[in-house]
Write a protein that holds these residues in place. Structure first.
Motif, short mmCIF file in Angstrom:
data_model
loop_
_atom_site.label_atom_id
_atom_site.label_comp_id
_atom_site.label_asym_id
_atom_site.label_seq_id
_atom_site.Cartn_x
_atom_site.Cartn_y
_atom_site.Cartn_z
N ASP A 174 57.38 47.00 -37.03
CA ASP A 174 55.94 46.70 -36.96
C ASP A 174 55.48 46.29 -35.57
N SER A 175 56.38 45.73 -34.77
CA SER A 175 55.99 45.27 -33.43
C SER A 175 57.20 45.27 -32.52
N ALA A 176 56.93 45.30 -31.22
CA ALA A 176 57.98 45.19 -30.20
C ALA A 176 57.53 44.16 -29.18
N THR A 177 58.39 43.20 -28.91
CA THR A 177 58.16 42.24 -27.83
C THR A 177 59.34 42.38 -26.89
N VAL A 178 59.11 42.99 -25.74
CA VAL A 178 60.22 43.42 -24.89
C VAL A 178 60.01 43.03 -23.43
#
Length: 350
Positions: A162-166
């Motif tokens: 659902d999401s990417a925090t990279v």
């Protein structure tokens, strides 16, 4: 070494010194590496994060909660992994360095029941490598050489993310969040934007890593979105894939008009497979899927001759340049391409 990783506090809480991860200092990182007789590998893009405040900001931006299942690429010695395990239900990590599984077994021992390691190149990861329940968030300090590819590929392949925090190189974050009409807005921005929208960002300087990289970094959060057609209906997977191909064509030579750039792009190619998401093309998720398989493809020569009709159907002026088009307009071009005689269905490419 497991004692160093776990600290003196109960599982799920920072240690007495307030650190989220006891490995988030240069000295602790050196100690782990020396204990296992290994060093950093420049060829794998290994720059270990050594600032606990940055870890806290990553976890906060990702909004990691106790129900989340995290996918991490390049866990290194487990510095960010520990921070994630203290907040999430489970972490699945992908690591290609054969020297690191033994390190992770040591540093992550207190959380071994909620951690799984996949020893594989992140670019080769498929859904079959991961057991249900699937990870719902990607949170990683990504190897910079493959960061852009991994993020787009995972949003295409894994509908459960659902999401990417990279953490990525600053210039890559600029491309991910670029506005139309700017120099950083290109085919990659368009294709990624068909799946996600930016939802936060902060800068990270070289001094926060061991060893320090020669570039500036940024952590960016991207939330999955469903792009809408002009009539408000959700865009189909095939339209999204076709829109991505039109973006590649439009930016093949960004100084040229759409008409010229697209003509050069399509005329110089034969049959072009559309990169369909895994839920549309199940073979893409299979452990031994062949890249030669395709459900949809475009006849490049036919597309080149039909470009005037495509632009007319999409109501896009062919004299414009790619950087002036919105994602909505690329979706219109993708739909026009799908409706054209250039499409080839149920093919197998050599």
């Amino acid at each position: 070494m497991a004692a160093i990783a776990s600290g003196s506090a109960p599982e799920g809480r920072a240690g007495d010194d307030g650190r989220l991860s006891p490995l988030s200092t240069p000295s602790a990182t050196r100690l782990v590496l020396e204990a296992h007789g290994i060093g950093t590998k420049y060829t794998l893009g290994q720059n270990f994060l050594v600032n606990d405040d940055v870890l806290k900001k990553i976890v906060a931006l990702a909004e990691v909660g106790e129900a989340d299942r995290i996918l991490e690429v390049g866990p290194g010695i487990g510095t960010l992994t520990i921070a994630l395990l203290k907040h999430a239900a489970r972490v699945v990590a992908v690591e290609r360095d054969p020297d690191l599984p033994a390190v992770l077994a040591d540093t992550l021992h207190p959380w071994r029941d909620r951690f799984a390691l996949i020893e594989k190149d992140a670019l080769d990861l498929v859904a079959a490598d991961m057991a249900a329940p699937w990870p719902n968030k990607l949170v990683s300090n990504l190897p910079y050489a493959v960061a852009a590819t991994v993020v787009l590929d995972y949003f295409q392949q894994f509908p459960f993310v659902d999401s990417a925090t990279v953490m990525v190189q600053k210039e890559v974050a600029d491309r991910m969040a670029a506005e139309r009409g700017t120099k950083n807005y290109g085919a990659y921005t368009v294709k990624l934007g068909l799946y996600v929208e930016p939802a936060g960002r902060f800068a990270v300087g070289p001094g926060n890593f061991f060893p320090p990289p020669r570039v500036d970094s940024a952590v960016i959060r991207l939330n999955r979105r469903v792009p809408l057609m002009a009539d408000g209906s959700p865009a189909s997977s095939a339209v999204i894939a076709a829109a991505g191909l039109m973006a590649d064509a439009a930016f093949a030579n960004r100084r040229k008009t759409l008409a010229n750039s697209c003509k050069t792009f399509f005329a110089g190619r034969g049959t072009i497979a559309l990169a369909l998401p895994a839920e549309t093309c199940p073979a893409a998720a299979a452990p031994h899927a062949s890249s030669a398989s395709a459900l949809l493809a475009v006849d490049g020569a036919a597309a080149a001759t039909q470009l005037p009709a495509l632009f007319e159907a999409a109501t896009v002026d062919p004299k414009r340049r790619g950087e002036t088009l919105s994602q909505q307009e690329f979706l219109s071009l993708g739909a026009a391409l799908l409706a054209s005689d250039a499409m080839v269905y149920n093919v197998r490419l050599n």
